[in-house]
Design a protein around this motif. Structure first.
Motif, short mmCIF file in Angstrom:
data_model
loop_
_atom_site.label_atom_id
_atom_site.label_comp_id
_atom_site.label_asym_id
_atom_site.label_seq_id
_atom_site.Cartn_x
_atom_site.Cartn_y
_atom_site.Cartn_z
N LYS A 185 -17.42 -79.27 -113.09
CA LYS A 185 -18.03 -80.10 -111.91
C LYS A 185 -18.70 -81.19 -112.61
O LYS A 185 -19.06 -81.99 -112.02
N SER A 186 -19.20 -80.97 -113.93
CA SER A 186 -20.19 -81.63 -114.70
C SER A 186 -21.71 -81.35 -114.27
O SER A 186 -21.70 -80.67 -113.06
N ILE A 187 -22.48 -81.52 -115.08
CA ILE A 187 -23.91 -81.24 -114.61
C ILE A 187 -24.12 -82.09 -113.51
O ILE A 187 -24.23 -83.25 -113.26
N ASN A 188 -24.88 -81.18 -112.50
CA ASN A 188 -25.25 -81.81 -111.31
C ASN A 188 -26.26 -83.08 -111.30
O ASN A 188 -26.95 -83.07 -112.41
N LEU A 189 -26.26 -84.10 -110.45
CA LEU A 189 -27.00 -84.95 -110.73
C LEU A 189 -28.33 -85.25 -110.01
O LEU A 189 -28.40 -84.60 -108.79
N ALA A 190 -29.38 -85.74 -110.54
CA ALA A 190 -30.57 -85.96 -110.01
C ALA A 190 -30.67 -87.32 -109.44
O ALA A 190 -30.89 -88.45 -110.34
N LEU A 191 -30.60 -87.66 -108.17
CA LEU A 191 -30.70 -89.11 -107.92
C LEU A 191 -32.21 -89.61 -107.56
O LEU A 191 -33.09 -88.97 -107.02
N SER A 192 -32.73 -90.88 -108.41
CA SER A 192 -33.98 -91.12 -108.42
C SER A 192 -34.03 -92.47 -107.99
O SER A 192 -33.05 -93.08 -107.55
N PRO A 207 -28.56 -85.41 -121.05
CA PRO A 207 -29.07 -85.19 -119.60
C PRO A 207 -30.36 -84.93 -119.26
O PRO A 207 -30.68 -84.62 -118.02
N PHE A 208 -31.23 -85.00 -120.28
CA PHE A 208 -32.61 -84.18 -120.03
C PHE A 208 -33.52 -84.98 -119.47
O PHE A 208 -34.68 -84.57 -119.14
N TYR A 209 -33.22 -86.18 -119.10
CA TYR A 209 -34.14 -87.06 -118.32
C TYR A 209 -33.43 -87.12 -116.76
O TYR A 209 -34.03 -87.81 -116.02
N GLY A 210 -32.32 -86.84 -116.74
CA GLY A 210 -31.71 -87.04 -115.48
C GLY A 210 -31.33 -88.55 -114.94
O GLY A 210 -31.41 -88.84 -113.88
N GLN A 211 -31.30 -89.51 -116.03
CA GLN A 211 -30.99 -90.72 -115.76
C GLN A 211 -29.76 -91.52 -116.29
O GLN A 211 -29.72 -92.54 -116.07
N GLY A 212 -28.91 -90.57 -116.44
CA GLY A 212 -27.40 -91.08 -116.85
C GLY A 212 -27.07 -91.88 -115.96
O GLY A 212 -26.68 -93.19 -116.17
N MET A 213 -26.78 -91.22 -114.76
CA MET A 213 -26.12 -91.89 -113.42
C MET A 213 -27.07 -93.03 -113.04
O MET A 213 -26.61 -94.13 -112.72
N ILE A 261 -33.86 -95.62 -123.12
CA ILE A 261 -33.68 -94.55 -122.21
C ILE A 261 -33.10 -93.55 -122.89
O ILE A 261 -33.09 -92.30 -122.93
N ASN A 262 -32.02 -94.01 -123.75
CA ASN A 262 -31.23 -93.10 -124.68
C ASN A 262 -32.35 -92.22 -125.44
O ASN A 262 -32.12 -90.91 -125.63
N ASP A 263 -33.24 -92.76 -126.18
CA ASP A 263 -34.24 -92.17 -126.88
C ASP A 263 -35.23 -91.08 -126.05
O ASP A 263 -35.23 -90.32 -126.51
N LEU A 264 -35.54 -91.50 -124.98
CA LEU A 264 -36.47 -91.06 -124.07
C LEU A 264 -35.51 -89.46 -123.69
O LEU A 264 -36.37 -88.31 -123.36
N ALA A 265 -34.35 -89.74 -123.39
CA ALA A 265 -33.50 -88.56 -122.90
C ALA A 265 -33.36 -87.55 -123.90
O ALA A 265 -33.65 -86.31 -123.78
N ARG A 312 -42.95 -93.21 -114.04
CA ARG A 312 -42.60 -94.43 -114.51
C ARG A 312 -41.10 -94.54 -114.60
O ARG A 312 -40.31 -95.58 -114.02
N VAL A 313 -40.44 -93.64 -115.16
CA VAL A 313 -39.28 -93.73 -115.42
C VAL A 313 -38.14 -93.23 -114.23
O VAL A 313 -37.22 -93.90 -113.54
N SER A 314 -38.79 -92.23 -113.37
CA SER A 314 -38.18 -91.71 -112.36
C SER A 314 -38.41 -92.24 -110.98
O SER A 314 -37.63 -92.39 -109.88
#
Length: 516
Positions: free
Chosen positions: A53-60, A349-355, A397-401, A442-444
């Motif tokens: 199903k892939s890692i569930n998404l966190a919409l921000s 996926p550790f910042y939930g920002q990919g999508m 954001i790649n580095d922040l993740a 700030r990110v989310s």
């Protein structure tokens, strides 16, 4: 001067980013065709590319804002109705006499993330796109070639028929014969929204001097599911409304080099992910008798929530997948091609920002396109401006993740990290004139550019560190150093003093990490 005919736009990839890009393009009167390698993603029988199903998404906020500005009035409302609010993290642990839960809010101002099922989000977006008369959706279409200089792309239809023969060789031959011939499609602009292993990026690199960096981290992941509550279910104290644990948190079972997380779904289940070094996966596969003790020792309570037998079964049945990180530049070629989402900046996926970053790509791209004339020259300027803005943000954001993996599995229990968070939240809440806010907020919860977030947070850290040095840390360190010196003067064991200074050095390094 604008072109007299509509812009012919090909969107490769019908995931959330591709669907939103098609929607933005169609709302501008373009002639849009969407090509997807898989079958219709709204069909439950369609197998995801990674077979999970892939890692569930966190919409921000960034993803929400991108949909808000799509030109579809009901889109965002429809999506938000299919989400579950997550107000913070729930940190799970163990202490006498039993299991513990500690809630950590995401934002002092009450802002929150929304858990969303990828399939539901994709369905809503594709339904919105398909309703428009100037969009055509093509599924089971493999991009076999693309020439951004000649503005042509080639596709091969993927057979969905299963050969009815028992002989393997004959079955393979029958499948080959069932394939359709290759088709050629001309375009003005091709949008590569086809994921980390993007075919558009691959073919575009033949014409673009693209710097490209790909890395895998030494962490694998595996998906699990916590079912809705039944009369015999195990639950936690925060369970409610049919959820086995709090429905309004992202749940984390942290360890020094691994973690288990759980994200709520609208059906009252939780989609869970186990992250650990590859060596742990190898050990669990090789020594199955140690499987349950491993989970009970590292993630107390998880086995009861998932079910002992089910936990083992899901680990065996679900794939053990790597985490990839991709950076590249530029993100475009002339006026003819551009890559968005994971195709341009796949991240862990550790910042939930990919999508969210991918959806934001769409908004930023079309803001630049809208600012220029709708002709070839204007489009070329827009794509160049898009790359100039988006590349530093994508790299940031790649580095922040990557860095946020430490926060999720170690920082959430670090007194120094939590202290800085409280100071920044206090200043943001009580003294907003200071402009302070946590990096996470700030990110989310803002649309500030990622690269500007990093610069701002770095300045904040230096200010806070300077203030702490003057008021708290220097006296404490001086006091500790004096005791080490005194002990050394009265002791015949100088190695003790050396160890004391080494510990002070480690303390200083920890402080620097938290405030950097």
């Amino acid at each position: 001067m604008a072109d007299s005919r509509p812009t012919k736009c090909l969107v490769i990839g019908a995931g959330p980013v591709g669907a939103l890009a098609a929607l933005y393009a169609a709302r501008r009167g373009w002639d849009v065709e969407v090509y997807e390698l898989r079958g219709d993603l709204r069909d439950e029988s369609t197998t995801p590319l990674n077979f999970t199903k892939s890692i569930n998404l966190a919409l921000s906020e960034r993803g929400i804002n991108a949909m808000r500005q799509s030109g579809s009035n009901a889109l965002l409302e429809t999506v938000l109705l299919e989400t579950v609010p997550m107000h913070g993290r729930m940190i799970h642990g163990k202490a006498s006499p039993g299991l513990t839960e500690e809630s950590q809010q995401y934002d002092v101002h009450g802002r929150y993330l929304r858990a969303v099922d990828r399939a539901i989000l994709n369905k809503v977006l594709l339904d919105e796109v398909e309703a428009l008369p100037n969009v055509k959706l093509h599924f089971n279409q493999k991009l076999t070639g693309a020439d951004v200089r000649k503005r042509k792309a080639w596709f091969e239809e993927q057979s969905t028929r299963k050969p009815q023969t028992a002989d393997g060789a004959q079955a393979h031959l029958a499948q080959d014969k069932s394939r359709s011939h290759e088709i050629e499609v001309e375009f003005d602009l091709i949008l590569g929204c086809d994921g980390a292993h993007s075919s558009v990026r691959y073919h575009m690199m033949k014409s673009v001097r693209m710097n490209y960096e790909q890395n895998y981290i030494d962490t694998l992941w595996c998906e699990f599911t916590i079912p809705p509550v039944t009369p015999t279910s195990h639950t936690t104290p925060s369970a409610r409304h049919g959820f086995a644990t709090s429905p309004n948190h992202l749940h984390i079972w942290p360890q020094s080099d691994k973690m288990f997380i759980a994200i709520p779904s609208t059906d009252k289940s939780f989609t869970c992910t186990f992250f650990a070094p590859a060596a742990d996966f190898t050990s669990l596969e090789k020594y199955p008798d140690g499987f349950l003790p491993f989970f009970q020792a590292n993630f107390p309570g998880v086995a009861d929530l998932v079910g002992h037998a089910e936990l083992r079964k899901q680990f065996h049945d679900n794939p053990h997948l790597p985490l990839i990180s991709i950076k590249c530049a530029p993100h475009h070629y002339g006026s003819a091609g551009v890559i968005l989402g994971d195709a341009a900046h796949a991240m862990v996926p550790f910042y939930g920002q990919g999508m969210n970053a991918g959806l934001e790509d769409v908004r930023v791209l079309f803001e630049h396109l809208d600012a220029q004339p709708s002709n070839t020259q204007g489009r070329a300027k827009a794509l160049e401006a898009y790359t100039a803005e988006r590349v530093p943000d994508a790299h940031t954001i790649n580095d922040l993740a990557l860095a946020n993996y430490w926060e999720m599995h170690a920082g959430v229990t670090s007194p120094l990290y939590l202290f800085r968070k409280k100071v920044e939240e206090f200043l943001s809440d009580k003294l907003p004139v200071t402009g302070f806010a946590t990096q996470y907020s700030r990110v989310s919860f803002s649309n500030q550019r990622y690269s500007e977030v990093a610069k701002t947070v770095d300045r904040q850290g230096k200010i806070l560190l300077g203030g702490m040095l003057g008021t708290v840390l220097l006296p404490v360190i001086g006091w500790a150093a004096w005791w080490v010196w005194r002990y050394r003067q009265t002791s015949h064991n100088p190695t003790y003093a050396a160890k004391g200074f080494a510990n002070l050095t480690k303390l200083w390094e920890s402080i620097g990490r938290v405030f950097s």
